[in-house]
Design an enzyme around this catalytic site. Sequence first.
Site, PDB file in Angstrom:
ATOM      1  N   HIS A  77      51.285  -7.335  87.135  1.00 12.87           N
ATOM      2  CA  HIS A  77      52.097  -6.730  88.189  1.00 12.87           C
ATOM      3  C   HIS A  77      51.198  -6.369  89.347  1.00 12.87           C
ATOM      4  CE1 HIS A  77      54.883  -4.010  90.203  1.00 12.87           C
ATOM      5  NE2 HIS A  77      55.814  -4.659  89.540  1.00 12.87           N
ATOM      6  N   ASP A  85      59.988  -7.682  82.852  1.00 13.39           N
ATOM      7  CA  ASP A  85      60.654  -8.933  82.468  1.00 13.39           C
ATOM      8  C   ASP A  85      60.266  -9.434  81.088  1.00 13.39           C
ATOM      9  OD1 ASP A  85      62.131  -9.291  84.817  1.00 13.39           O
ATOM     10  OD2 ASP A  85      60.336  -9.972  85.869  1.00 13.39           O
TER      11      ASP A  85
HETATM   12  N1  ACO Z   1      48.982 -14.865  83.381  1.00 11.71           N
HETATM   13  C1  ACO Z   1      47.691 -15.290  83.527  1.00 11.71           C
HETATM   14  N2  ACO Z   1      46.865 -14.831  84.487  1.00 11.71           N
HETATM   15  C2  ACO Z   1      47.352 -13.919  85.334  1.00 11.71           C
HETATM   16  C3  ACO Z   1      48.680 -13.426  85.245  1.00 11.71           C
HETATM   17  C4  ACO Z   1      49.498 -13.940  84.210  1.00 11.71           C
HETATM   18  N3  ACO Z   1      50.756 -13.519  84.062  1.00 11.71           N
HETATM   19  N4  ACO Z   1      48.894 -12.534  86.225  1.00 11.71           N
HETATM   20  C5  ACO Z   1      47.763 -12.446  86.924  1.00 11.71           C
HETATM   21  N5  ACO Z   1      46.812 -13.278  86.383  1.00 11.71           N
HETATM   22  C6  ACO Z   1      45.418 -13.406  86.800  1.00 11.71           C
HETATM   23  C7  ACO Z   1      45.282 -14.270  88.048  1.00 11.71           C
HETATM   24  O1  ACO Z   1      45.098 -15.650  87.706  1.00 11.71           O
HETATM   25  C8  ACO Z   1      44.074 -13.655  88.711  1.00 11.71           C
HETATM   26  O2  ACO Z   1      42.943 -14.088  88.010  1.00 11.71           O
HETATM   27  P1  ACO Z   1      41.542 -14.316  88.800  1.00 11.71           P
HETATM   28  O3  ACO Z   1      41.132 -12.957  89.292  1.00 11.71           O
HETATM   29  O4  ACO Z   1      40.636 -14.877  87.775  1.00 11.71           O
HETATM   30  O5  ACO Z   1      41.848 -15.272  89.922  1.00 11.71           O
HETATM   31  C9  ACO Z   1      44.243 -12.166  88.422  1.00 11.71           C
HETATM   32  O6  ACO Z   1      44.973 -12.103  87.187  1.00 11.71           O
HETATM   33  C10 ACO Z   1      44.973 -11.398  89.494  1.00 11.71           C
HETATM   34  O7  ACO Z   1      46.225 -12.020  89.692  1.00 11.71           O
HETATM   35  P2  ACO Z   1      46.958 -12.153  91.069  1.00 11.71           P
HETATM   36  O8  ACO Z   1      47.888 -13.328  91.031  1.00 11.71           O
HETATM   37  O9  ACO Z   1      45.973 -12.083  92.183  1.00 11.71           O
HETATM   38  O10 ACO Z   1      47.789 -10.800  91.087  1.00 11.71           O
HETATM   39  P3  ACO Z   1      49.017 -10.477  92.000  1.00 11.71           P
HETATM   40  O11 ACO Z   1      49.092  -9.020  92.128  1.00 11.71           O
HETATM   41  O12 ACO Z   1      48.956 -11.283  93.252  1.00 11.71           O
HETATM   42  O13 ACO Z   1      50.262 -11.053  91.156  1.00 11.71           O
HETATM   43  C11 ACO Z   1      52.074 -11.222  89.677  1.00 11.71           C
HETATM   44  C12 ACO Z   1      51.129 -10.275  90.437  1.00 11.71           C
HETATM   45  C13 ACO Z   1      52.706 -12.213  90.657  1.00 11.71           C
HETATM   46  C14 ACO Z   1      53.186 -10.399  89.056  1.00 11.71           C
HETATM   47  C15 ACO Z   1      51.257 -11.979  88.580  1.00 11.71           C
HETATM   48  O14 ACO Z   1      50.714 -11.056  87.673  1.00 11.71           O
HETATM   49  C16 ACO Z   1      52.107 -13.014  87.864  1.00 11.71           C
HETATM   50  O15 ACO Z   1      52.231 -14.149  88.335  1.00 11.71           O
HETATM   51  N6  ACO Z   1      52.726 -12.650  86.683  1.00 11.71           N
HETATM   52  C17 ACO Z   1      53.572 -13.570  85.984  1.00 11.71           C
HETATM   53  C18 ACO Z   1      54.955 -13.613  86.610  1.00 11.71           C
HETATM   54  C19 ACO Z   1      55.739 -12.346  86.354  1.00 11.71           C
HETATM   55  O16 ACO Z   1      55.834 -11.878  85.237  1.00 11.71           O
HETATM   56  N7  ACO Z   1      56.366 -11.824  87.424  1.00 11.71           N
HETATM   57  C20 ACO Z   1      57.189 -10.647  87.352  1.00 11.71           C
HETATM   58  C21 ACO Z   1      56.539  -9.491  88.027  1.00 11.71           C
HETATM   59  S1  ACO Z   1      57.471  -8.018  87.854  1.00 11.71           S
HETATM   60  C22 ACO Z   1      58.780  -8.239  88.873  1.00 11.71           C
HETATM   61  O17 ACO Z   1      58.723  -8.832  89.910  1.00 11.71           O
HETATM   62  C23 ACO Z   1      60.012  -7.725  88.433  1.00 11.71           C
END
Ligand code: ACO
Length: 425
Positions: free
Chosen positions: A303, A360
């Site tokens: 998140h 979720d």
């Molecule tokens: N699975 C694997 N790796 C992940 C995940 C994940 N679910 N989420 C983040 N990471 C990793 C990224 O690859 C990144 O790694 P790095 O530093 O080696 O490059 C690091 O964690 C940071 O991730 P970001 O994408 O920069 O974080 P951001 O805050 O931009 O994204 C998000 C947040 C979009 C929710 C992300 O965690 C994600 O894609 N999760 C999966 C989708 C999801 O469940 N979305 C629902 C969110 S809650 C809502 O909207 C109701």
Amino acid sequence: MSDKAKLVLGDKTIELPVFTGTEGEKAIDITKLRAETGYVTLDSGYMNTGACTSAITFLDGEQGILKYRGYSIEEIAEKSSFLEASYLVFYGKLPTATELKTFEDRIAAFDDVPEGIKTMIKAFPKDAHPMAVLSANMVSLSAFHHDLCAQDLTPPQKDQAIAQLMGQLKVMAAYAFRHSQGKDFVKSDRSLDYCSDFIHMMTGNKNVKKEVAKALDVLLILHVDHEQNCSTSSVRLVGSSKANIFATISAGVDALWGPLHGGANQAVLEMLEEIKGSGKSYQQFLDEVKDKNSSSRLMGFGHRVYKNFDPRAKIIKKACDSVLATLGAQDSLLDIAKGLEEVALKDEYFVSRKLYPNVDFYSGIIYRALGIPTNMFTVMFAMGRLPGWLAQWKEMVEQPGFKICRPRQIYTGDTKNTYKDLKSR
Ligand code: ACO
């Protein structure tokens, strides 16, 4: 500590006011930055940008705290109903019994949609995603309700917009579902509560179990508002152009649909099904999502704000067990989700990046137990989030100094090209 921040730019130092929120969060107010220095800020993905002040929802991602109007999500989920929580975010206080009844009745009165909207729903292919149907119908309501399309709505018109959209979104969601099943629409029954009526309109069955309606009600409460998330920011952005309320909310539906946002609840279920079907071990699957060459992620994990457990996920995880027990249902996907979570929470990749289950991760399992099909999950999220969108829109248009949202950019393209006519390119 000083209530001013100092910014040194070459030989110039300017002072920027510090704004402190009621929960102690601090922000550097850069309103005058460009005028005084010629600089703007650059913050891709708005990781550090407070786009507005708001008195609706507070969340502390480090501590895992979420409050609506100062009330903890745990207390609201336990003691309130979805419509009571909605009233709270709209009007800033818990309603009296009379106010709540009036509010519920006003919403229930919007128990149908114009014939033209019904015709539109029926014109969609049966396999259309219900979010597409919802978004198109939401914006199309503007063609039928010109009174609510004025640039500036009066307070009674805003109250009407709130009640009307709360009533009609439920109707459109249920109708979209019935159409996808090739079944006739089921007329709303005003004598039922909001969630029971929705289930009745989906299934045609009026005898909705109390536990089922309650479980859905809690899920909707957990989604009511979540400050400046992607869909809410879209609502504020579109609404700031004074687009009508239907177009504004439709933008929220569209933003929510994406798998990184509300679409994640559907993606989680599909991921769990895939794990079940493939026979992969949890670790094997996690190794795949950790691989930077793969585009897949562990859906329902991570998140932007929560770097500790998402408090909503805690409530949902508990609710999952109790809903399945109450309904006497079993779901092997719940075991897979729990197993996956356990392994992920011990894995250095997820630990070091502070990736925890979000709202979720478990919500889809409850929807499934309630008989709601996978492609309706994000629609359920939209029903839950509608009060937040409307409350944030209302707050924005009522705020003194309200302005159209219009971020800046830093241009990085070519600076001087010489035009060649078509033949010589
Ligand atoms: N699975 C694997 N790796 C992940 C995940 C994940 N679910 N989420 C983040 N990471 C990793 C990224 O690859 C990144 O790694 P790095 O530093 O080696 O490059 C690091 O964690 C940071 O991730 P970001 O994408 O920069 O974080 P951001 O805050 O931009 O994204 C998000 C947040 C979009 C929710 C992300 O965690 C994600 O894609 N999760 C999966 C989708 C999801 O469940 N979305 C629902 C969110 S809650 C809502 O909207 C109701």
